[in-house]
Design an enzyme around this catalytic site. Structure first.
Site, PDB file in Angstrom:
ATOM      1  N   CYS A 165      42.501  67.809  39.460  1.00  0.00           N
ATOM      2  CA  CYS A 165      43.817  68.328  40.071  1.00  0.00           C
ATOM      3  C   CYS A 165      43.830  70.188  39.931  1.00  0.00           C
ATOM      4  O   CYS A 165      44.532  70.630  40.387  1.00  0.00           O
ATOM      5  CB  CYS A 165      45.049  67.979  39.124  1.00  0.00           C
ATOM      6  N   PHE A 217      50.233  59.090  42.804  1.00  0.00           N
ATOM      7  CA  PHE A 217      49.414  59.896  43.766  1.00  0.00           C
ATOM      8  C   PHE A 217      50.083  59.855  45.265  1.00  0.00           C
ATOM      9  O   PHE A 217      50.620  58.863  45.926  1.00  0.00           O
ATOM     10  CB  PHE A 217      48.111  58.901  43.766  1.00  0.00           C
ATOM     11  N   HIS A 271      50.904  73.091  38.216  1.00  0.00           N
ATOM     12  CA  HIS A 271      50.654  71.818  39.112  1.00  0.00           C
ATOM     13  C   HIS A 271      51.667  70.879  38.553  1.00  0.00           C
ATOM     14  O   HIS A 271      51.618  70.539  37.505  1.00  0.00           O
ATOM     15  CB  HIS A 271      48.878  71.488  38.232  1.00  0.00           C
ATOM     16  N   ASN A 304      51.900  63.622  43.187  1.00  0.00           N
ATOM     17  CA  ASN A 304      50.682  64.497  42.425  1.00  0.00           C
ATOM     18  C   ASN A 304      49.575  64.327  43.688  1.00  0.00           C
ATOM     19  O   ASN A 304      48.970  63.115  43.933  1.00  0.00           O
ATOM     20  CB  ASN A 304      50.147  63.746  41.212  1.00  0.00           C
TER      21      ASN A 304
END
Length: 360
Positions: A165, A217, A271, A304
């Site tokens: 990531c 995800f 993030h 994400n």
């Protein structure tokens, strides 16, 4: 801290600071509401009899901080390839076939949007830096994108594979060095991920990480264009990349050279890996509630997406600053930090200097 309007970096002086000149984002067309996603997953993987497991998955989804996600995997794909969710069935080759061309195509879409915003000839691109954890192919996505975008044959290509990531932030750090050490360079950075297909598995009570991955995800791609000494007659600077480090610890000297000691005087682009990650960052730095709102918004709208997520947060911040009439792209502040987080745990950090909205 008020912005003084001077675009010259205070630390690089005459060398010229690398500056983000445009941002582009892209997502697959398929979008699922988080609240109904468990029904879809358990129906398509023929596990509707797993009532307790589905209830656990529903709780994970409800607590994820996500409202909706754009995903590459579709109902038609699962019907055609049941090995994607059948426990023990070989599926790697299938995933490669489904992913490799599409991840490059999504990266192309994001890159074209950045190039359109930049509004300069594509022939001015001198370097290409790419990142992805989706599949493995040699030559890689950098080679595919150079063909898809019809870049110059002598464009210099760099590839970040399987870095997790934080790879989007790492790619920007590499682009910063390339721009500042190659006079006249214009570096195209592309981060593209299709994690929903790459890591999809059928719900399994013995594999909790698969449940968590399926719940958070999303898929997306981002692109930025980076260069030094922007021509303000034709280019619109967004953020200066003041310095880049791979770790940021409260009390460190990361901002001492610019006189920053109050963490709440900075803007933050972190993030959006999940609410627990964002809350830990906020608590560790004793930040105010609204300091991570760009990251929380991206998590809510997209989930994400891996490496591209932090650039989505940057794009969200500059667009919101414009909408709210802030004086700079950094939520009205001058200095801030971009933080990419990945496995290890790895922290990729870049000190940013925002640019005036009227120029961006």
């Amino acid at each position: 801290m008020a912005f003084n309007g001077n675009l010259q970096s205070e630390t690089t002086k005459g060398q010229g600071a690398a500056t983000i000149l445009a941002i582009g984002t892209a997502n697959p067309p398929t979008c699922y509401d988080q609240a109904s996603f468990p029904d879809f997953i358990f129906r398509m993987t023929e596990r509707e009899d797993k009532v307790e497991l589905k209830a656990k998955f529903q709780r994970i989804c409800d607590r994820s901080g996500i409202d909706k996600r754009y995903v590459h995997i579709t109902e038609e794909m699962l019907k055609a390839h049941p090995n994607l969710y059948t426990t023990g069935a070989p599926s790697y080759d299938t995933r490669q076939e489904l992913l490799l061309s599409d991840v490059a195509e999504l990266g192309k879409e994001a890159a074209l949007r950045a190039i359109k915003e930049w509004d300069q000839p594509i022939s001015m691109i001198t370097h290409l830096v790419c990142s992805t954890a989706t599949g493995i192919e040699m030559p890689g996505m950098d080679y595919q994108l150079s063909k898809l975008l019809n870049l110059n044959n002598d464009v210099q290509r760099y590839m970040y594979y399987q870095q997790g990531c934080y790879s989007g932030a790492a790619a920007i750090r590499a682009a910063k060095d390339l721009a500042e050490n190659n006079p006249g360079a214009r570096v195209l950075v592309v981060s593209s991920e299709l994690l929903s297909t790459m890591f999809f598995h059928g719900p399994d009570a013995n594999e909790l990480d698969h449940l968590v991955g399926a719940a958070i995800f999303g898929d997306g791609a981002t692109s930025v264009i980076i260069g030094t000494h922007p021509d303000l007659a034709i280019e619109r600077p967004l953020f200066q990349l003041e310095s880049a480090k791979q770790i940021l610890i409260p009390g460190s000297e990361a901002f001492s050279h610019i006189g920053i000691s109050d963490w709440n005087s900075l803007f933050y682009i972190v993030h959006p890996g999940g609410p627990a990650i964002l809350n830990k960052v906020r608590d560790a730095l004793s930040l105010k509630e609204d300091k991570l709102r760009a990251s929380f918004q991206v998590l809510k709208d997209y989930g994400n997406m891996g490496g591209p997520s932090v650039i989505f947060a940057m794009d969200e911040m500059r667009k919101r600053a414009l909408k709210e009439g802030k004086p700079t792209t950094g939520d009205g502040l001058q200095w801030g930090v971009l933080i990419g987080l990945g496995p290890g745990v790895t922290m990729e950090t870049i000190v940013l200097r925002s640019c005036p909205i009227q120029q961006a």
